[in-house]
Design a protein around this motif. Structure first.
Motif, PDB file in Angstrom:
ATOM      1  N   LEU A   1      39.682  43.280  47.884  1.00 19.95           N
ATOM      2  CA  LEU A   1      39.214  41.901  47.988  1.00 19.95           C
ATOM      3  C   LEU A   1      40.100  41.155  48.971  1.00 19.95           C
ATOM      4  O   LEU A   1      41.293  41.409  49.067  1.00 19.95           O
ATOM      5  CB  LEU A   1      39.287  41.198  46.623  1.00 19.95           C
TER       6      LEU A   1
ATOM      7  N   ILE B   1      30.735  39.601  48.632  1.00 15.80           N
ATOM      8  CA  ILE B   1      30.365  40.981  48.928  1.00 15.80           C
ATOM      9  C   ILE B   1      28.934  41.224  48.487  1.00 15.80           C
ATOM     10  O   ILE B   1      28.583  41.000  47.330  1.00 15.80           O
ATOM     11  CB  ILE B   1      31.318  41.953  48.209  1.00 15.80           C
TER      12      ILE B   1
ATOM     13  N   THR C   1      33.878  43.550  43.359  1.00 13.97           N
ATOM     14  CA  THR C   1      33.614  42.123  43.526  1.00 13.97           C
ATOM     15  C   THR C   1      33.690  41.448  42.151  1.00 13.97           C
ATOM     16  O   THR C   1      34.197  42.045  41.198  1.00 13.97           O
ATOM     17  CB  THR C   1      32.251  41.898  44.207  1.00 13.97           C
TER      18      THR C   1
ATOM     19  N   ALA D   1      31.575  35.031  44.204  1.00 16.62           N
ATOM     20  CA  ALA D   1      30.743  36.214  43.977  1.00 16.62           C
ATOM     21  C   ALA D   1      29.395  36.117  44.664  1.00 16.62           C
ATOM     22  O   ALA D   1      28.786  37.138  44.986  1.00 16.62           O
ATOM     23  CB  ALA D   1      30.534  36.415  42.473  1.00 16.62           C
TER      24      ALA D   1
ATOM     25  N   GLY E   1      26.101  39.282  45.196  1.00 12.92           N
ATOM     26  CA  GLY E   1      26.472  38.608  46.434  1.00 12.92           C
ATOM     27  C   GLY E   1      25.321  38.007  47.204  1.00 12.92           C
ATOM     28  O   GLY E   1      25.421  37.821  48.419  1.00 12.92           O
TER      29      GLY E   1
END
Length: 451
Positions: free
Chosen positions: A34, A42, A65, A238, A259
């Motif tokens: 990350l 992501i 994620t 997120a 995402g």
């Protein structure tokens, strides 16, 4: 020949101490995959056959994620475990502690000491994505939310979710609460397999509590024939997440989209992936997971994690994410860096994520909303916002109601997730129907959300 003077060992260690925190953070983000200032969530997806475990499609499925409110799927899984074991009943009442009642939106606006039945708690988590209810359930089952989070992580390991760590019961931002699309598909399949008699709750798109009707956020159930759950999720770091299950002609698929840039785009991606999945005759040669030990079968076969065992569980979880450093050599600069990094890789204390302020719902351009009144009580504010969404459904069907109290005693009835132009149009239409309306722009005063 001139050679630059080499710094002394003491000077090197001084530099390392000065920048140790930065190095440790870099090491942590390298391990977790990350970025410290992740500009864009992501994007990942996976579609699996729920019966065979065959992967029908995947993209970035193992990238790490944040789960956001998909976290509540595990909270519900453990609650269903408890119901099967007989330690709680649907009619039991769960009491909100001061900690649970103070959780930010989305919530049920309860006070410490209020109670809710287990069945209503299930609906509040599935439909409303209520953070206060999730914490109350976690405290009921684990004693404390932190202990419950360790139980959640231990169960994740038992199910084969090897990249998932839970730190809370609801999904609000915590930098060390992570997952992957594959792990979320694993959890979706586990809910179907291990708790089929409770899966019907995921089909609900509304419920009533204290006279208020609360609607859900899962639009795919209306857009895709055969879809009947499971859960949405959102925090800004997120993006827009969704786990969906659908059945056609006796075949059931589970899809995951993580995402997404907006709720509508995420939903369109899910519809496209499920359509492609049902059209596919064969998998891509990948299987969702190995058979999870003890994950199916009688409830008593599932390992029970007690609070006393929690520190050991945390060590196991940490070992799966962080490589064990090699023995440090005292006069090695590399070992000094490793030592500093290992200290900072301890479980992180939950901190609000500045990126998770819910001022974006449908992409950066949709930072606007409307306010349709200010009230002294929550209930009339909620009803006013609901009336507004029904009055202009073409613009407000996919928006999000926010009853914003701020630091005052006034409840402001607001609906967010609009472009400036759509907010202006919605207000014009509402004013034509004799409803007061004000265009507002989302800002940091809006509560964090994990819907």
């Amino acid at each position: 020949m001139f050679l630059p003077r080499q710094p002394k060992r003491g000077a090197i260690l001084s530099i390392l101490r000065r920048f140790g925190a930065t190095l440790a953070i870099m090491a942590l983000t390298s391990v977790l995959g990350l970025q410290t200032a992740q500009a864009k969530p992501i994007a990942a997806s996976i579609v699996v056959d729920a019966e065979t475990g065959e992967v029908l499609s995947r993209s970035n499925a193992d990238a790490v994620t944040y789960p956001a409110s998909l976290t509540k799927m595990m909270t519900l899984y453990l609650l269903f475990d408890a119901l099967d074991a007989g330690t709680v009943k649907l009619s039991d009442r769960i009491t909100f502690s001061k900690n649970a009642a103070s959780e930010p939106a989305t919530n049920m606006n309860v006070k410490a000491g209020d109670t809710i039945t287990v069945e209503t708690a299930i609906l509040a988590m599935v439909v409303r994505s209520a953070n206060d209810v999730s914490t109350a359930v976690g405290e009921r089952l684990g004693g404390t939310e932190a202990a419950f989070a360790r139980m959640m992580t231990a169960k994740a390991r038992a199910l084969g979710m090897n990249k998932t760590v839970f730190r809370n019961a609801h999904g609000l931002p915590n930098p060390s609460q992570v997952t992957s699309a594959r792990d979320m598909a694993t959890l979706g399949v586990a809910l179907l397999r291990d708790h089929p008699k409770y899966y019907g709750y995921f089909k609900r798109n509304s419920f009533v509590y204290r006279g208020n009707t609360y609607g859900g956020h899962n639009r795919v159930m209306k857009k895709f024939a055969g879809a009947d759950g499971i859960k949405t999720g959102y925090i800004r770091a997120a993006g827009f997440n969704l786990v969906s299950s659908a059945e056609r002609n006796g075949r059931r698929l589970v899809g995951v989209v993580l995402g997404g840039p907006s709720a509508p785009i995420r939903d369109k991606q899910m519809v496209a992936l499920l359509t492609e999945g049902f059209n596919a005759r064969n998998g891509i040669g990948d299987v969702l997971m190995a058979k999870a030990p003890g994950s199916a079968g009688p409830a008593q076969e599932v390992p029970v994690v007690t609070t006393a065992a929690a520190p050991e569980i945390d060590a196991v979880v940490a070992s799966t994410l962080v490589p064990t450093p090699k023995p440090a050599q005292e006069d090695s600069i590399g070992s000094a860096i490793a030592t500093m990094a290992s200290v900072s890789l301890a479980p992180a204390v939950a901190q609000p994520d500045t990126q998770a302020v819910a001022n974006v719902w449908s992409g950066d351009k949709n930072q606007y909303g409307i306010q349709v009144g200010a009230y002294s009580k929550f209930k009339p504010a909620q009803k006013a916002a609901e009336r507004a969404t029904k009055a202009v459904p073409t613009l407000l069907a996919d928006t999000r109601i926010v009853i914003d109290r701020g630091n005052s005693s006034i409840y402001r009835a607001r609906v967010f997730g609009l472009s400036k132009a759509d907010a202006d149009t919605a207000c014009k239409k509402l004013k034509a129907k004799q409803t007061d309306c004000l265009v507002v722009k989302a800002d940091s005063s809006i509560a964090q959300t994990a819907q």
